[in-house]
Design an enzyme around this catalytic site. Structure first.
Site, PDB file in Angstrom:
ATOM      1  N   SER A  50      42.165  29.349  47.771  1.00 22.64           N
ATOM      2  CA  SER A  50      41.510  30.259  48.459  1.00 22.64           C
ATOM      3  C   SER A  50      40.594  31.309  47.634  1.00 22.64           C
ATOM      4  CB  SER A  50      42.737  31.197  49.119  1.00 22.64           C
ATOM      5  OG  SER A  50      43.534  31.806  48.122  1.00 22.64           O
ATOM      6  N   GLU A  51      41.092  31.572  46.534  1.00 22.26           N
ATOM      7  CA  GLU A  51      40.088  32.141  45.490  1.00 22.26           C
ATOM      8  C   GLU A  51      39.992  31.475  43.978  1.00 22.26           C
ATOM      9  OE1 GLU A  51      40.432  35.159  48.695  1.00 22.26           O
ATOM     10  OE2 GLU A  51      41.961  34.193  47.687  1.00 22.26           O
ATOM     11  N   THR A  52      38.765  31.574  43.664  1.00 29.59           N
ATOM     12  CA  THR A  52      38.446  31.335  42.240  1.00 29.59           C
ATOM     13  C   THR A  52      37.734  32.555  41.581  1.00 29.59           C
ATOM     14  OG1 THR A  52      38.627  28.917  42.741  1.00 29.59           O
ATOM     15  CG2 THR A  52      37.262  29.635  40.383  1.00 29.59           C
TER      16      THR A  52
END
Length: 307
Positions: A50-52
């Protein structure tokens, strides 16, 4: 000319949990100096989380204002000015790698929405060996950029796509703290857990849904681990059908429901149940009215990445 790739320190951190693989993972590149925007975006698409995030030294303006580091946050679909679980997970990784804040007990993150302070709660330290020094982390929820009821056409489309009737929706708001969340309050946590969304009907919106567990009195609730509410978040605009545990969404829920007494001044939110996770988000409102969103974190992967 883009420089050749090199090995960079990397962590993957599970956030809003003390048990590995039961929260929401974030990939953290701990040294992103010299990376171009398209390299960051490509790596975020590759991780497919979902996020990096990418840790950088603060900008000169940020450093002058007290920032300890700068963070860039990417989803598979693009960059975000702010997000909650990446903020906690990246701070955890920064501290675990030896980062030392300028001010004792407070870390200041610079990101697209501005400066975000984080504090460390030494009263709760996960027994995982990879816990951030000082215990559970919490960020101060950024101020709302928008706070208004949903327009009727949007409300009707969301309600229909979630398989709800109009009478199931107790209240609703558009709440923007970087990500712009359309949030529905339902009558119970059970209604939230029963949702079976038609994702094609949700379009490219970020949708949050919250419902209360039963109150037992004295500020206690009968949700898992005493949770007061169950939360679900659908971030189609970020390329994420359902997010396991969402800090920015829980931040706006607290900012919306706590001031009017619909939630107590300190509570636990459960999220991720429908995905087999067990996220626990600790939300408090201090004497100044600021809302703090906290969670434990566990480092699950540590090494290097070629970028």
């Amino acid at each position: 000319m883009t420089p050749p790739p090199r090995n960079r320190p990397f962590s993957q951190v599970d956030v809003f949990t003390t048990t590995p693989y039961r929260g929401n993972p974030v990939a953290v590149v701990r040294d992103a100096v010299g990376l171009e925007d398209d390299q960051m975006a490509a790596f975020a698409r590759w991780t497919n989380l979902s996020e990096t995030t990418f840790l950088l030294p603060p900008s000169p303006e940020g450093a002058a204002a007290g920032a300890d580091y700068r963070l860039r946050i990417f989803t598979p679909a693009g960059e975000l000015p702010f997000a909650g679980h990446p903020t906690l997970g990246s701070c955890h990784a920064w501290l675990a790698a030896g980062g030392t804040p300028r001010e004792q007990g407070v870390v200041v993150q610079e990101c697209g929405i501005g400066l975000v302070p984080l504090r460390r709660d030494a009263s709760s330290t996960p027994p995982d060996g990879g816990a951030a020094p000082g215990g559970r982390l919490a960020f101060a929820a950024p101020g709302l950029l928008a706070d208004e009821p949903l327009v009727p056409s949007t409300l009707a489309a969301i309600t229909r796509a979630l398989g709800l009737e109009a009478r199931d929706v107790v209240d609703h708001r558009f709440l923007d703290n970087g990500p712009g969340w359309r949030v529905l309050l339902l009558g119970s946590a059970e209604k939230v857990l029963a949702l079976d969304p038609d994702f094609t009907g949700l379009g490219d919106l970020a949708i949050g849904v919250v419902g209360p567990y039963g109150a037992l009195g004295d500020g206690r609730y009968d949700g898992p681990d005493g949770a007061a509410v169950e939360v679900r978040g659908y971030a189609l605009d970020m390329g994420i059908p359902e997010d396991p545990v969402t800090g920015s969404l829980n931040a706006v829920v607290g900012q919306w429901l706590m001031p009017d007494g619909l939630l107590p001044q300190a509570y636990v939110a459960s999220q991720g149940t429908a995905l087999g996770r067990a996220g626990r988000v600790h939300v408090t409102r201090d004497g100044s009215g600021a809302v703090w969103v906290g969670g434990d974190a566990v480092t699950c992967i540590e090494g290097t990445v070629l970028l």
